[in-house]
Design an enzyme around this catalytic site. Structure first.
Site, PDB file in Angstrom:
ATOM      1  N   LYS A  11      -0.705  -3.277  -6.824  1.00  0.00           N
ATOM      2  CA  LYS A  11      -1.386  -3.847  -5.925  1.00  0.00           C
ATOM      3  C   LYS A  11      -2.865  -2.914  -6.698  1.00  0.00           C
ATOM      4  O   LYS A  11      -3.276  -1.866  -6.706  1.00  0.00           O
ATOM      5  CB  LYS A  11      -1.070  -3.161  -4.852  1.00  0.00           C
ATOM      6  N   HIS A  13      -4.216  -5.168  -1.226  1.00  0.00           N
ATOM      7  CA  HIS A  13      -3.759  -3.978  -1.162  1.00  0.00           C
ATOM      8  C   HIS A  13      -3.740  -4.003   1.002  1.00  0.00           C
ATOM      9  O   HIS A  13      -2.814  -3.500   1.302  1.00  0.00           O
ATOM     10  CB  HIS A  13      -3.952  -2.479  -1.376  1.00  0.00           C
ATOM     11  N   ASP A  17       7.607  -0.695  -7.231  1.00  0.00           N
ATOM     12  CA  ASP A  17       6.487  -1.153  -6.640  1.00  0.00           C
ATOM     13  C   ASP A  17       5.548   0.300  -6.710  1.00  0.00           C
ATOM     14  O   ASP A  17       5.404   1.227  -6.424  1.00  0.00           O
ATOM     15  CB  ASP A  17       6.448  -0.425  -4.762  1.00  0.00           C
ATOM     16  N   TYR A  26      -2.509   4.238  -6.429  1.00  0.00           N
ATOM     17  CA  TYR A  26      -1.434   5.433  -6.750  1.00  0.00           C
ATOM     18  C   TYR A  26      -1.483   6.517  -8.052  1.00  0.00           C
ATOM     19  O   TYR A  26      -0.532   7.282  -8.263  1.00  0.00           O
ATOM     20  CB  TYR A  26      -0.295   5.054  -6.468  1.00  0.00           C
TER      21      TYR A  26
END
Length: 279
Positions: A76, A109, A46, A51
């Site tokens: 996401k 997200h 994931d 990120y």
């Protein structure tokens, strides 16, 4: 370690019953940690555009000895790119960053309801799936009212809703809503972000009776709830420990005992999707 069961999503894609979170796993060190996770047995990985580690994840996939088609890779869409055209470009950029031809799962997200663009973003994910860029599409942090709008306005139900879920915030009503609509609930921060949850005396007693660790008990609780946890761990030993969940079961009484730890205000950082927004 027993074999990891699979969960079939409402569009037919299968996911393993536990995944690996990659938040804050960046750069060369992040690549090595993700490769280690794949080596010990994780097949669901994931990540997210925000990120800033889609490149590290893609490199880990290439370095791994596991064929790409046996992995399930998630990313996401960030809130700042909910507008349809921006969302399409961002999905393409996500794939370019990772050096992948497709994502197995791509999620919105956060709904960011004050901007009111999450339906546009959802239409972009629907089209990206039609074009083969994504195999399955879902959301994160969506409340029932957000999910109802997606379904009513597009006719397409998300396959996954990834939400904050741990013993201090068990999300019973949200899980029930998701289940009734054929949506798999994934758990982010399943271990409570290494908070006091990992020192909870009630869970420790259950762990002692099973000769397991507190994280193993918590993750097994997620599994038996029907949720899909995505814990993060850096050391190979902890990565393997978090996977070793299928050689024991919690009793109904133990499940209820853990469930009673939940609190109405149990969100760890007050990230209520009705108000909190992330871009």
């Amino acid at each position: 370690m027993n074999a990891i069961p699979e969960i079939t999503l409402n569009d037919g894609l299968t996911l393993p019953a536990i995944g690996f979170g990659t938040y804050k796993l960046n750069g060369a060190a992040g690549v090595n940690t993700i490769v280690s996770a794949i080596d010990v047995g994780y097949r669901l990985l994931d990540s997210a555009f925000n990120y800033e580690n889609e490149g590290a994840l893609g490199e880990a996939v290439r370095r791994s000895s596991v064929p790409r088609e046996q992995l399930r890779i998630t990313s996401k869409l960030p809130g700042r790119h909910h507008a349809y055209d921006e969302a399409i470009t961002t999905i393409q950029e996500s794939l370019l960053r990772a050096g992948l031809d497709y994502y197995d799962l791509y999620l919105i997200h956060w709904p960011n309801p004050s901007k009111d663009l999450y339906v546009d973003a959802w239409r972009a994910l629907i089209d990206a799936k039609k074009w083969g860029l994504i195999r399955s599409i879902g959301v994160c942090n969506f409340l029932p009212e957000h999910l109802e709008r997606l379904i009513q306005e597009t006719g397409v139900t998300p396959s996954v809703n990834q939400v904050e879920l741990h013993p201090y915030f068990s999300q019973e009503k949200q899980r029930a809503w998701d289940r009734e609509h054929g949506i798999v609930t994934e758990s982010w921060s399943p271990l409570g972000r290494a908070s006091t949850l990992l020192e909870d005396s009630t869970i420790q007693q259950i762990a002692d009776s099973h000769h397991k660790s507190i994280p193993q008990i918590i993750l097994r609780w997620h599994i038996q709830l029907g949720a899909l946890p995505i814990p993060k761990a850096s050391s190979p030993a902890r990565q393997l420990e978090n996977l070793t969940l299928f050689d024991f079961s919690l009793t109904d009484e133990e499940m209820q005992t853990i469930g009673q730890l939940s609190q109405p205000n149990g969100r760890l950082q007050n990230q209520d999707p009705a108000k909190y927004e992330e871009f």
